[in-house]
Design a protein around this motif. Sequence first.
Motif, PDB file in Angstrom:
ATOM      1  N   UNK A  43       0.842  -1.204   0.000  1.00  0.00           N
ATOM      2  CA  UNK A  43       0.000   0.000   0.000  1.00  0.00           C
ATOM      3  C   UNK A  43       0.874   1.249   0.000  1.00  0.00           C
ATOM      4  N   UNK A  44       1.909   1.213   0.822  1.00  0.00           N
ATOM      5  CA  UNK A  44       2.785   2.385   0.905  1.00  0.00           C
ATOM      6  C   UNK A  44       3.485   2.616  -0.430  1.00  0.00           C
ATOM      7  N   UNK A  45       3.986   1.527  -1.003  1.00  0.00           N
ATOM      8  CA  UNK A  45       4.704   1.630  -2.274  1.00  0.00           C
ATOM      9  C   UNK A  45       3.797   2.165  -3.383  1.00  0.00           C
ATOM     10  N   UNK A  46       2.504   1.854  -3.277  1.00  0.00           N
ATOM     11  CA  UNK A  46       1.547   2.290  -4.300  1.00  0.00           C
ATOM     12  C   UNK A  46       1.033   3.709  -4.046  1.00  0.00           C
ATOM     13  N   UNK A  47       1.468   4.316  -2.936  1.00  0.00           N
ATOM     14  CA  UNK A  47       1.014   5.673  -2.635  1.00  0.00           C
ATOM     15  C   UNK A  47      -0.332   5.712  -1.941  1.00  0.00           C
ATOM     16  N   UNK A  48      -0.759   4.585  -1.366  1.00  0.00           N
ATOM     17  CA  UNK A  48      -2.076   4.513  -0.735  1.00  0.00           C
ATOM     18  C   UNK A  48      -2.003   4.447   0.782  1.00  0.00           C
ATOM     19  N   UNK A  49      -0.862   4.785   1.347  1.00  0.00           N
ATOM     20  CA  UNK A  49      -0.711   4.639   2.793  1.00  0.00           C
ATOM     21  C   UNK A  49      -0.805   5.987   3.487  1.00  0.00           C
ATOM     22  N   UNK A  50      -1.487   5.994   4.632  1.00  0.00           N
ATOM     23  CA  UNK A  50      -1.595   7.230   5.403  1.00  0.00           C
ATOM     24  C   UNK A  50      -0.394   7.426   6.320  1.00  0.00           C
ATOM     25  N   UNK A  51       0.538   6.470   6.346  1.00  0.00           N
ATOM     26  CA  UNK A  51       1.691   6.604   7.246  1.00  0.00           C
ATOM     27  C   UNK A  51       2.986   6.919   6.492  1.00  0.00           C
ATOM     28  N   UNK A  52       2.879   7.199   5.197  1.00  0.00           N
ATOM     29  CA  UNK A  52       4.084   7.438   4.407  1.00  0.00           C
ATOM     30  C   UNK A  52       4.693   8.802   4.723  1.00  0.00           C
ATOM     31  N   UNK A  53       5.989   8.815   4.971  1.00  0.00           N
ATOM     32  CA  UNK A  53       6.762  10.054   5.092  1.00  0.00           C
ATOM     33  C   UNK A  53       8.004   9.848   4.233  1.00  0.00           C
ATOM     34  N   UNK A  54       7.973  10.360   3.022  1.00  0.00           N
ATOM     35  CA  UNK A  54       9.062  10.085   2.080  1.00  0.00           C
ATOM     36  C   UNK A  54      10.245  11.020   2.315  1.00  0.00           C
ATOM     37  N   UNK A  55      11.454  10.566   2.019  1.00  0.00           N
ATOM     38  CA  UNK A  55      11.797   9.185   1.655  1.00  0.00           C
ATOM     39  C   UNK A  55      11.661   8.242   2.847  1.00  0.00           C
TER      40      UNK A  55
END
Length: 366
Positions: A43-55
């Motif tokens: 999910x994170x890799x697909x851009x669908x995660x609410x917990x992503x903080x890139x990088x």
Amino acid sequence: MRAVVVHDYERGARLEDVDVDEPRAGEVLVRVAASGVCASDAHLLAGHSSVATLPMVLGHEGAGVVEAVGPGVDGVSPGDHVVLALYGPCGECAHCRAGELVLCDGPARTQAIFGRMADGSTRLHQGDVAVHPMVGIGSLAEQVVLRAAQVVRIDPDIALDVACLAGCGVTTGVGAVFNTARVPPGASVAVIGCGGVGLNVVQAARLAGASPIVAIDNNPMKLDLASDFGATHVVNSGDGDMAELVAACVPGGVDFAFEVVGDPDLIAATFALTRAGGTCVVVGIPPPGSTIPVDAGKLFWERRLLGTTGGSNIPGRDIPRIMRLYRAGRLELDRLVSQRLPLEKFEAAFDALARSDVARSVVTCA
Ligand SMILES: [Zn+2]
Ligand SMILES: [Zn+2]
């Protein structure tokens, strides 16, 4: 050290060099041995995660060996084998003080969810760019630095490439049954979605003494595994209307229905499988912002729709319990691992997840 890093969703994830700081007070540096790859990583890799903080470094289902500890850490020492825990209660917030560790909302935990320490810093860098470990773990990497609250020591003779599954998938599935639903002996159970988490719902329902246990999936291989893990009935959702197929096994509805996919419409359909007074537990994680179209008339009849934070798990309680059950031969972990891949081949784990043809891929990092 090398880690699987996501900079932007177009470029995807790549194996890159990342600098690691020494652990500070209350922190632990772990050499990662293995990491399971879970739907949340995809999910994170697909851009669908609410917990992503890139990088961000992917991975949150890891186990390894402690290499160093910061000041004030006395629960683990270098050389200890540990499972990296999805949640680590802060011990200081109002919820923790009230004994509601699952609900901890102190900054140490809430920041960790987004890949930061309590003060907003990280221990991972590429040059002067801060890199964030997924949910404070980032275990698709050779090393991680995490809060001591996020490691749980295990016996050194348990294989780390199996123990890692206790970091997310197993604790979530088992905890949903033991902690969230508290399934009693003899209860009827339906489990929708029999992947790396759902199979653990099935086997925990068996351990709880539930019967019948109906496993539902559209993948015959997963249904075969579900049978081996304790399902008394299996239903291929491709064979027709799910409600009718389950009613043929358990007339009148089940006591407990677990949705382990994270699809809003499927959650509504799972809720509809319960009897009056029954309980639907949402274990899957629906897309951020989605709503669940439940039948309000069914809700009237004392049905309960329960959410769960990773199986309401308290790592220091639940991970040792899982290890005891595994060691006693009562909980299956080995067969959850469908394939092992070296860190350089991490992409194959995501391919397998997308094809939905494995219970779990485990990436060996050391
Ligand atoms: Zn996970
Ligand atoms: Zn707390």
